[in-house]
Design an enzyme around this catalytic site. Structure first.
Site: not given
Ligand code: 2RA
Length: 334
Positions: A10-11, A39, A128, A159, A206, A235, A308
């Site tokens: 559901t996300g 959910s 992402c 994001g 990351k 992004h 993203n």
């Molecule tokens: C953000 N990359 O954009 C991180 C997690 N999706 O918040």
């Protein structure tokens, strides 16, 4: 045909998994949707049929699931990905939980497809902001070998999921921020995820660490500044790369134009360059503003944009599942 599960259905990414699986006509025999108890019972559509979301439980994978796409957070993946793998399911996990585990491949199909072959039941989907960067870097690294990358990101509120999008709309109307530390409307926040003792955020580290693993080259130096901007989806990244070898700009553009998953949009005099509004809803990585950086021997600047939620998460994971099928690494069902 394959029995496929979506965990975190559901996300925003979970719903996009389902959308992309349908768009790409992934060969699904049975589809199972899981999420948290709150959910349970949510109805989601796949190929014109409604599916009821089940609460994720330890026995959820006792039904012969072949592939499970997870986007339910690190803590859920930490517990349930090993359970699913122990039942013979191959997990493609979008959380950060397993990305830097030495026993878990971290895969971008356009960059390191063969790494899926050494999985031990779990394959990690990169962050992402890392995915779009390595898709653009890979064709250039293969020819000119990268010495150093300096990247600044302009990351959309999606994001952070629906809560991020809601914060943009809410703070635009003067409401107090709920998801971000400050109002994202009219602001750029140099703060994505937690700050670490070295002064960088988890998001920045990351990009540093995942890039080395995916490119399989610890010699690549990466430094990053990740920023949240008031863009709903897509992004953008300003990437400065220093190579060991010289290059020709036309050759760079040609290498990028022929690279898998890349679209070059580079005619700035005619206002042709990558935009989040162009990338949003698509799966390609858009590259433009390609120009030499004369402050170093072999330096290049470029601007890289991608959706993203799609290429940065859902589509990349589905592409990994497609690779598993193509390589005969997952047992299907009649
Ligand atoms: C953000 N990359 O954009 C991180 C997690 N999706 O918040």
């Amino acid at each position: 045909m394959y029995n496929v599960a979506v965990v975190g259905a559901t996300g925003m990414v979970g719903r996009t998994f389902i959308k992309v699986l349908e768009e790409r006509n992934f060969p699904i025999k049975n589809l199972y949707l899981f999420a948290s108890k709150k959910s349970e019972g949510t109805l989601l559509e796949f190929k014109g049929k409604l599916y009821s979301v089940e609460e994720l439980k330890e026995d959820s994978f006792d039904r012969g699931i072949d592939i499970a796409l997870f986007s339910a957070g690190a803590s859920t993946s930490k517990v349930f990905a090993p359970i699913a793998a122990s039942k013979g399911c191959i997990v493609v996990d979008n959380s950060s939980q397993w990305r830097m585990d030495k026993k878990v491949p971290l895969v971008v199909p356009e960059v390191n497809p063969n790494d899926i072959k050494w999985h031990n039941g779990i394959i990690a989907n990169p962050n992402c902001s890392t995915i779009q960067m390595v898709v653009a870097l890979k064709p250039l690294h293969d020819i000119y070998r990268i010495k150093r990358v300096v990247v600044s990101t302009y990351q959309a509120v999606s994001g952070a999921g629906k809560k991020g999008v809601d914060d943009l709309k809410g703070t635009m109307n003067g409401e107090k921020p709920k998801q971000f530390p400050y109002p994202i409307y009219n602001n750029c926040l140099p703060h994505i995820d937690d700050f670490l003792n070295n002064g960088y955020t988890k998001e920045e580290m990351k990009m540093v660490n995942e890039t080395k693993k995916i490119m399989n080259d610890d010699r690549i130096k990466v430094t990053a500044t990740t920023v949240r901007v008031p863009v709903e989806n897509g992004h953008s990244e300003s990437i400065n790369v220093e190579f060991y070898k010289d290059f020709d700009l036309d050759e760079v553009r040609s290498l990028l134009s022929s690279a898998p998953g890349v679209v070059v949009m580079d005619d700035p005099q005619n206002r042709i360059y990558p935009l989040a509004t162009i990338a949003s809803g698509h799966d390609e990585v858009y590259v433009g503003r390609i120009r030499r950086d004369d402050t170093v021997d072999y330096g290049l600047n470029m601007f890289v944009v991608a959706d993203n939620v799609r290429k940065g998460a859902a589509t990349n994971a589905v592409q990994i599942a497609e690779l598993l099928v193509k390589e005969g690494l997952v047992h299907g069902r009649i």
